[in-house]
Design a protein around this motif. Structure first.
Motif, PDB file in Angstrom:
ATOM      1  N   ASP A  25      21.729  45.990  42.515  1.00  0.00           N
ATOM      2  CA  ASP A  25      21.691  46.459  43.902  1.00  0.00           C
ATOM      3  C   ASP A  25      20.894  45.508  44.789  1.00  0.00           C
ATOM      4  N   LEU A  26      19.808  44.974  44.242  1.00  0.00           N
ATOM      5  CA  LEU A  26      19.032  43.985  45.003  1.00  0.00           C
ATOM      6  C   LEU A  26      19.850  42.718  45.237  1.00  0.00           C
ATOM      7  N   LEU A  27      20.559  42.269  44.203  1.00  0.00           N
ATOM      8  CA  LEU A  27      21.377  41.064  44.334  1.00  0.00           C
ATOM      9  C   LEU A  27      22.507  41.264  45.332  1.00  0.00           C
ATOM     10  N   ASP A  28      23.072  42.466  45.378  1.00  0.00           N
ATOM     11  CA  ASP A  28      24.146  42.741  46.321  1.00  0.00           C
ATOM     12  C   ASP A  28      23.672  42.577  47.762  1.00  0.00           C
ATOM     13  N   THR A  77      22.541  53.547  47.313  1.00  0.00           N
ATOM     14  CA  THR A  77      21.858  52.990  46.147  1.00  0.00           C
ATOM     15  C   THR A  77      20.383  53.332  46.257  1.00  0.00           C
ATOM     16  N   LEU A  78      19.664  53.164  45.159  1.00  0.00           N
ATOM     17  CA  LEU A  78      18.227  53.407  45.209  1.00  0.00           C
ATOM     18  C   LEU A  78      17.532  52.396  46.112  1.00  0.00           C
ATOM     19  N   VAL A  79      18.078  51.203  46.196  1.00  0.00           N
ATOM     20  CA  VAL A  79      17.500  50.184  47.081  1.00  0.00           C
ATOM     21  C   VAL A  79      17.683  50.584  48.538  1.00  0.00           C
ATOM     22  N   SER A  80      18.863  51.071  48.898  1.00  0.00           N
ATOM     23  CA  SER A  80      19.089  51.501  50.287  1.00  0.00           C
ATOM     24  C   SER A  80      18.255  52.733  50.615  1.00  0.00           C
ATOM     25  N   LEU A  81      17.955  53.541  49.604  1.00  0.00           N
ATOM     26  CA  LEU A  81      17.178  54.758  49.816  1.00  0.00           C
ATOM     27  C   LEU A  81      15.694  54.466  49.976  1.00  0.00           C
ATOM     28  N   GLY A 123      14.148  50.962  49.572  1.00  0.00           N
ATOM     29  CA  GLY A 123      13.759  49.625  49.993  1.00  0.00           C
ATOM     30  C   GLY A 123      13.528  48.675  48.829  1.00  0.00           C
ATOM     31  N   ALA A 124      13.539  47.372  49.151  1.00  0.00           N
ATOM     32  CA  ALA A 124      13.446  46.333  48.127  1.00  0.00           C
ATOM     33  C   ALA A 124      12.075  46.319  47.441  1.00  0.00           C
TER      34      ALA A 124
END
Length: 306
Positions: free
Chosen positions: A234-237, A259-263, A265-266
């Motif tokens: 998800d981070l790579l995307d 995604t958990l990243v969008s929810l 943050g990085a």
């Protein structure tokens, strides 16, 4: 985190073994019970299956088996199971790339199978790779005790099926442009991505007839690195270059996928990745130095760049 070159070389060495095994199986020679191998589907299967990739799932199968110091026959069986798992993984990519699914044009730096050939061929090649996997696991030449073959087929069926990877893909498609809770996202990712990674680790224990406790420990290790794999993906995307990834990036945001990243943050994701790697490594403590490459695999998965 910088990983020792030895890990990269070991990963590449296992990938070469798997590539050779798969190429041998798709050499165009019909096996007993097969009537004829149509050239177009054979060519399409080879295009998809032998088109590169890190082969991290097969690596996990072979390294998990190596924890139990297998004999020569068991090492060969682990390679067959590893190659079979790569068939399942590749079939899932072929179908996931189809216009009715994620509609991708690029995979591993090359045109996706339905573009290089056509949609119907891609569907059938995916079907053939799925069934080939179970053929390889149960082939008498694998020299596994019947109870171990049955256990592998059962575990792989459930990891790849509607309660695992396929079910996760269904949830993923249904979740576009819909708000998902953190629990729902974790469930989706544990099924779509994590199930095959969990199986990869557990399969090595099954091949070697490990104790139920060791099988469970490796299954939990697989769950931890499965979560790490998806978080890293998800981070790579969000951040990686398409040329480096070998596939399209930014797709999750474009299609409204949660995604958990969008929810969170990085920064949160990076903290979670460190925790997942620590948890995975801790699970390997009883295996001592024999588990060093698996420890490095956990770090590699969390810190990969493509």
């Amino acid at each position: 985190m910088d990983l020792p070159f030895d890990f990269e070389s070991q990963l590449a060495a296992r990938a070469t073994l798997v590539e050779r095994r798969l190429a041998d199986r798709l050499d165009g020679t019909p096996r007993p019970g097969e009537i004829v191998l149509p050239p177009r589907i054979l060519s399409a299967m080879r295009y998809a299956l032998l088109g590169g990739g890190k082969r991290i799932r097969p690596f996990l199968v072979m390294e998990a088996a190596a924890l139990f110091m297998p004999d020569t026959d068991t090492e060969a069986a682990a390679l067959d199971v590893a190659a079979a798992l790569e068939c399942i993984h590749t079939y899932s990519l072929v179908h996931d790339d189809l216009p009715a699914m994620d509609d991708d044009a690029l995979r591993r730096g090359r045109p996706t199978l339905h573009i290089a050939y056509d949609e119907a061929t891609a569907i059938l090649a995916g079907d053939a790779l799925l069934t080939l996997a179970f053929d390889m696991v149960t082939d008498p030449s694998t020299n596994l005790a019947p109870e171990r073959s049955v256990a592998l087929v059962s575990a792989l069926s459930r990891a790849a099926g509607f309660g695992g990877m396929v079910g996760g893909q269904m949830i993923d498609l249904a979740s576009e442009n819909r708000h998902l809770s953190e629990e729902e996202i974790v469930t989706l990712q544990a099924m779509k991505t994590g199930a095959l990674l969990r199986f990869a680790c557990e399969a090595g224990a099954i091949v070697c007839g490990a104790t139920p406790d060791d099988r469970e420990r490796l299954s939990r290790f697989g769950e931890a690195i499965g979560l790490a794999f998806q978080l890293a993906d998800d981070l790579l995307d969000l951040t990686a270059d398409e040329a480096v990834m070998g596939k399209a990036t930014g797709k999750d945001a474009d299609r409204g996928k949660a995604t958990l990243v969008s929810l969170h943050g990085a920064e949160w994701a990076h903290t979670q990745l460190r925790g997942l790697v620590d948890a995975a490594v801790e699970l390997l403590e009883p295996f001592g130095d024999r588990a060093e490459l698996l420890r490095q695999a956990a770090g590699f998965i969390a810190n990969r760049r493509n």
